[in-house]
Design an enzyme around this catalytic site. Structure first.
Site, PDB file in Angstrom:
ATOM      1  N   HIS A  12      28.736  20.121  43.787  1.00  0.00           N
ATOM      2  CA  HIS A  12      28.091  20.784  44.931  1.00  0.00           C
ATOM      3  C   HIS A  12      28.614  20.315  46.289  1.00  0.00           C
ATOM      4  O   HIS A  12      28.359  20.978  47.299  1.00  0.00           O
ATOM      5  CB  HIS A  12      26.577  20.561  44.903  1.00  0.00           C
ATOM      6  CG  HIS A  12      25.884  21.192  43.739  1.00  0.00           C
ATOM      7  ND1 HIS A  12      26.001  22.532  43.440  1.00  0.00           N
ATOM      8  CD2 HIS A  12      25.064  20.662  42.789  1.00  0.00           C
ATOM      9  CE1 HIS A  12      25.276  22.797  42.363  1.00  0.00           C
ATOM     10  NE2 HIS A  12      24.705  21.682  41.943  1.00  0.00           N
TER      11      HIS A  12
ATOM     12  N   HIS B  85      23.735  24.652  37.071  1.00  0.00           N
ATOM     13  CA  HIS B  85      23.811  25.104  38.471  1.00  0.00           C
ATOM     14  C   HIS B  85      25.199  25.651  38.774  1.00  0.00           C
ATOM     15  O   HIS B  85      26.197  25.199  38.208  1.00  0.00           O
ATOM     16  CB  HIS B  85      23.509  23.933  39.420  1.00  0.00           C
ATOM     17  CG  HIS B  85      22.166  23.308  39.221  1.00  0.00           C
ATOM     18  ND1 HIS B  85      21.988  22.204  38.405  1.00  0.00           N
ATOM     19  CD2 HIS B  85      20.951  23.638  39.713  1.00  0.00           C
ATOM     20  CE1 HIS B  85      20.696  21.870  38.418  1.00  0.00           C
ATOM     21  NE2 HIS B  85      20.046  22.723  39.202  1.00  0.00           N
TER      22      HIS B  85
HETATM   23 ZN   LIG Z   1      23.422  20.877  37.634  1.00  0.00          ZN
END
Ligand SMILES: [Zn+2]
Ligand SMILES: [Zn+2]
Length: 414
Positions: free
Chosen positions: A152, A190
């Protein structure tokens, strides 16, 4: 040649890699557990500590062709392949003063400041670069950094528990060495937003992320329509799956998207991110995978690394917040698979490891390496498309956007 209806059928056409073909370098240093946001934060480094303990108890580092190696922390020159100098300076300052740097995402509830934050994060990045180097130079066929996969982190900000984006830095390093095609497959629950953003306009990097739909989960991106910038159309691939997706549907989606794209793209190196947070017990997301389903995906990626990338495979960890019941078993399976000696799911967890878990965490460790669903068959796309099925709808949405950019027919096998 038509693919069969299951992984077993596929494996009869494409023999699974034998241990002799593999050779695995595991990048490890006990200081990696210093990547620690502190008590109460979901990403507790005990998960990698328990993973390495379980892998050692099961003899993974002693398997033929496996070496455990140390490495250097990434210097600023490497970090700057992806990150802005002002952000790196902010991370160093925050780690030294303990004060937030909120414009860089540092000091938020997700990314609290901790002492030595820069050093710990640069160490994680260094391990992934060392893994890429081992594979690129041929020192090892496969190389793994289970503490990595911090997908991320953005060029100028920490995000989602990630300070430096080690997979993006490793890929950027490969490009700097002259790699012309690198594929990145992210099976974390994610969206792999930071890696996608780093290479969104770069046709040399194919990023594929399978994740829970951004409608219900952080970071709110990863729709099929995000498919690559100008000149790089079709090189960002997003499969956005509904909450509640389980092993069979997840593997079906994987099989319908990942193998055809890797076969078309023919990467020189395959980089994979193995967040284990798609598991049913994970507290932060809503898929319902088992360790056995995850293990099946590891085997598929391993086979694809040999089939499409000359066996050059860089493996990272990722998310995973069921610290005791899930992550250690999932990633021990991952390391053993990458060593070419997958662990039988029915294997009991060693008593010594269970005792270590009890002493270290106060929790009762899982007794077996399986969740009891060890035969996970993959129903391929070719065996029928159900227009009413939300997972099939998600798969088709992705195929419609990106397959034509790779000369593939989105409807093939329907
Ligand atoms: Zn994750
Ligand atoms: Zn192999």
């Amino acid at each position: 040649m038509r693919r069969g209806d299951s992984v077993r059928a596929m494996s009869s056409a494409e023999p699974p890699p034998s241990a002799a073909d593999c050779g695995l370098q595991i990048l490890w240093d006990d200081r990696l557990i210093s990547y620690d946001f502190g008590p109460g934060h979901p990403m507790n480094p005990v998960r990698v500590e328990l993973t390495m303990a379980l892998a050692r108890e099961l003899g993974v580092p002693e398997l033929p062709g496996v070496r455990v190696e140390t490495f250097e922390a990434a210097g600023d020159d490497l970090l700057e392949l992806v990150h802005e100098p002002a952000y790196i300076a902010g991370v160093k300052r925050a780690g030294a003063t303990g004060l937030p740097e909120l414009r860089f995402g540092l000091g938020s509830p997700d990314n609290p400041v901790f002492p030595g934050m820069h050093d710990a994060s640069a160490l994680v990045a260094g391990a992934s670069v060392a893994a890429a180097e081992a594979v690129w130079t041929g020192a090892a066929g496969h190389a793994a950094n289970i503490s990595g996969g911090l997908h991320h982190a953005l060029s100028g900000a920490a995000s989602g528990f990630c300070v430096y984006n080690d997979p993006a830095i490793a890929i950027a390093w490969l490009l700097e060495q002259g790699a012309e095609r690198v594929a990145y497959v992210d099976v974390d629950v994610h969206h792999g937003d930071g890696v996608q953003a780093a290479f969104y306009d770069d046709p040399r990097v194919l990023t594929i992320s399978l994740h829970e739909t951004p409608r219900t989960l952080f970071p709110g991106t990863g729709f099929p329509s995000e498919s690559g910038g100008r000149g790089a159309e079709g090189t960002a691939v997003n499969v956005a799956l509904p909450p509640g997706t389980g092993d069979a549907a997840w593997l079906r989606a994987f099989d319908a998207v990942v193998p055809p794209l890797l076969r078309a793209f023919r990467p020189q190196v395959l980089v994979t991110q193995h967040g284990a947070d798609g598991h049913a017990l994970d507290p932060l997301a809503h898929l319902i995978l088992s360790v056995d389903g995850q293990r099946t995906a590891y085997a598929m990626l391993h086979r694809l690394a040999h089939e499409t990338a000359g066996g050059r495979w860089v493996v990272t960890g990722g998310g995973g917040y069921e610290l005791v019941q899930v992550v250690p078993r999932a990633w021990t399976h991952l390391l053993a698979e990458a060593a070419g000696r997958p662990i039988d799911p029915e294997t009991a967890t060693p008593e010594g490891w269970r005792e270590f878990v009890r002493n270290r965490t106060g929790e009762i460790a899982p007794r077996r390496m399986t969740d009891g669903t060890s035969v996970v068959e993959v129903r391929t796309w070719g065996s029928g498309y159900d227009p009413a099925n939300p997972v099939d709808q998600a798969v088709l949405a992705t195929r419609r956007v990106v397959f034509p950019e790779h000369g593939l027919d989105p409807m093939t096998d329907l």
